[in-house]
Design a protein around this motif. Structure first.
Motif, PDB file in Angstrom:
ATOM      1  N   TYR A 175       0.833  -1.200   0.000  1.00 43.21           N
ATOM      2  CA  TYR A 175       0.000   0.000   0.000  1.00 43.21           C
ATOM      3  C   TYR A 175       0.875   1.260   0.000  1.00 43.21           C
ATOM      4  O   TYR A 175       0.598   2.237  -0.708  1.00 43.21           O
ATOM      5  CB  TYR A 175      -0.944   0.012   1.207  1.00 43.21           C
ATOM      6  CG  TYR A 175      -2.265  -0.652   0.954  1.00 43.21           C
ATOM      7  CD1 TYR A 175      -3.400   0.094   0.641  1.00 43.21           C
ATOM      8  CD2 TYR A 175      -2.387  -2.035   1.012  1.00 43.21           C
ATOM      9  CE1 TYR A 175      -4.623  -0.523   0.404  1.00 43.21           C
ATOM     10  CE2 TYR A 175      -3.607  -2.665   0.774  1.00 43.21           C
ATOM     11  CZ  TYR A 175      -4.716  -1.897   0.468  1.00 43.21           C
ATOM     12  OH  TYR A 175      -5.930  -2.512   0.226  1.00 43.21           O
ATOM     13  N   LYS A 191      -5.499  -2.938  15.812  1.00 43.60           N
ATOM     14  CA  LYS A 191      -5.849  -4.093  14.983  1.00 43.60           C
ATOM     15  C   LYS A 191      -7.187  -4.657  15.441  1.00 43.60           C
ATOM     16  O   LYS A 191      -7.471  -4.661  16.642  1.00 43.60           O
ATOM     17  CB  LYS A 191      -4.776  -5.179  15.106  1.00 43.60           C
ATOM     18  CG  LYS A 191      -3.407  -4.758  14.594  1.00 43.60           C
ATOM     19  CD  LYS A 191      -2.411  -5.913  14.793  1.00 43.60           C
ATOM     20  CE  LYS A 191      -1.029  -5.544  14.306  1.00 43.60           C
ATOM     21  NZ  LYS A 191      -0.051  -6.636  14.532  1.00 43.60           N
ATOM     22  N   SER A 220      -8.139  -1.429   8.564  1.00 38.38           N
ATOM     23  CA  SER A 220      -8.044  -1.429   7.113  1.00 38.38           C
ATOM     24  C   SER A 220      -6.737  -0.758   6.699  1.00 38.38           C
ATOM     25  O   SER A 220      -6.396   0.305   7.229  1.00 38.38           O
ATOM     26  CB  SER A 220      -9.226  -0.666   6.510  1.00 38.38           C
ATOM     27  OG  SER A 220      -8.949  -0.280   5.182  1.00 38.38           O
ATOM     28  N   ARG A 257      -6.282   0.903   4.238  1.00 34.81           N
ATOM     29  CA  ARG A 257      -6.662   2.234   3.754  1.00 34.81           C
ATOM     30  C   ARG A 257      -6.745   3.228   4.920  1.00 34.81           C
ATOM     31  O   ARG A 257      -6.421   4.403   4.766  1.00 34.81           O
ATOM     32  CB  ARG A 257      -7.990   2.167   3.004  1.00 34.81           C
ATOM     33  CG  ARG A 257      -7.906   1.462   1.661  1.00 34.81           C
ATOM     34  CD  ARG A 257      -9.214   1.571   0.891  1.00 34.81           C
ATOM     35  NE  ARG A 257      -9.137   0.928  -0.411  1.00 34.81           N
ATOM     36  CZ  ARG A 257      -9.370  -0.355  -0.617  1.00 34.81           C
ATOM     37  NH1 ARG A 257      -9.710  -1.131   0.407  1.00 34.81           N
ATOM     38  NH2 ARG A 257      -9.274  -0.876  -1.835  1.00 34.81           N
ATOM     39  N   GLU A 258      -7.212   2.739   6.076  1.00 39.55           N
ATOM     40  CA  GLU A 258      -7.264   3.604   7.258  1.00 39.55           C
ATOM     41  C   GLU A 258      -5.855   4.035   7.652  1.00 39.55           C
ATOM     42  O   GLU A 258      -5.605   5.205   7.953  1.00 39.55           O
ATOM     43  CB  GLU A 258      -7.927   2.866   8.426  1.00 39.55           C
ATOM     44  CG  GLU A 258      -7.914   3.669   9.733  1.00 39.55           C
ATOM     45  CD  GLU A 258      -8.315   2.852  10.947  1.00 39.55           C
ATOM     46  OE1 GLU A 258      -8.254   3.399  12.054  1.00 39.55           O
ATOM     47  OE2 GLU A 258      -8.665   1.664  10.787  1.00 39.55           O
TER      48      GLU A 258
END
Length: 235
Positions: A23, A104, A107, A109-110
């Protein structure tokens, strides 16, 4: 947006580390991964990362100790990953200089949104002391330079992390304003940040310790009961 930025992922779950690295790379980061704390400290000294994604529960040298050692030579943004959501673990991580945390499961993306928000932080440039063309804020013996991102106390430089400086600069930009935790969160971490707002208290505590400021006296950073914090007059 992250072209030229360097990131480290320190996570003992190999698959998760690879996912997070992918990512970050997709967003333009040059990424280094480590799976234990001891090697992470050594590698960080070599690659000089801008952002470190650091798991709290590493085997051997845990994330808290890794962060403590990083702070002896690095001002990288540190995002702590924790599998435990209770406030004690979170604040322990932040107390050694972490800038943010994600619990945890999360995401990717978060996490990327948190990292991107840190890199987009506005840099205050207004100043009340413009002598010599310099934009600086003075509070007695304390000087805050938002342009050079420097702080001096009694003419001696004060070493702050990036987040500690951003909190101090936000307060110093409007010294007559009392900021709530939420207002400081929005100015420093961004309006979309979600989490325990008491991390503001942790960073204010760091600042007070480094500035030799007493919480009860509030020589530089004053507690405004029922509201939050504002800058004091110094002296």
């Amino acid at each position: 947006m992250a072209a030229g930025w360097r990131a480290m992922v320190v996570e003992d779950e190999v698959e998760l580390a690879a996912l997070l690295a992918s990512y970050l790379e997709r967003d333009g980061f040059e990424v280094t991964t480590c799976h234990d704390g001891t090697s992470a400290v050594a590698v960080a000294g070599e690659v000089d990362p801008d952002v470190v994604v650091l798991d709290l529960g590493l085997p051997g040298l845990d994330g808290v100790e890794v962060c403590r050692r990083l702070r002896t030579f690095s001002d990288a943004y540190v995002v702590m990953l924790t599998a435990r959501s209770d406030e004690v673990d979170t604040l322990i991580g932040l107390s050694v200089g972490a800038d943010d945390y994600v619990t945890k499961p999360f995401s990717p993306r978060e996490l990327m949104a948190r990292v991107q928000a840190m890199l987009r932080r506005p840099r205050p440039v207004g100043g009340s002391d413009r002598a010599g063309g310099e934009d600086r804020r003075r509070f007695g013996p304390l000087v805050v330079d938002p342009v050079g991102r420097d702080v001096w106390l009694d003419d001696e430089p004060v070493a702050l992390t990036r987040t500690e400086f951003d909190v101090l600069a936000a307060l110093a930009e409007r010294p007559q304003q009392a900021f709530s935790r939420r207002q400081l969160i929005e100015r420093v971490w961004g309006p979309s940040w979600v989490g325990d707002e008491h991390l503001v208290d942790v960073h204010v505590g760091h600042l007070r310790r480094k500035l030799g400021d007493d919480a009860a006296e509030g020589r530089f950073i004053r507690t405004v009961r029922g509201v939050g914090y504002r800058m004091g007059a110094g002296g």
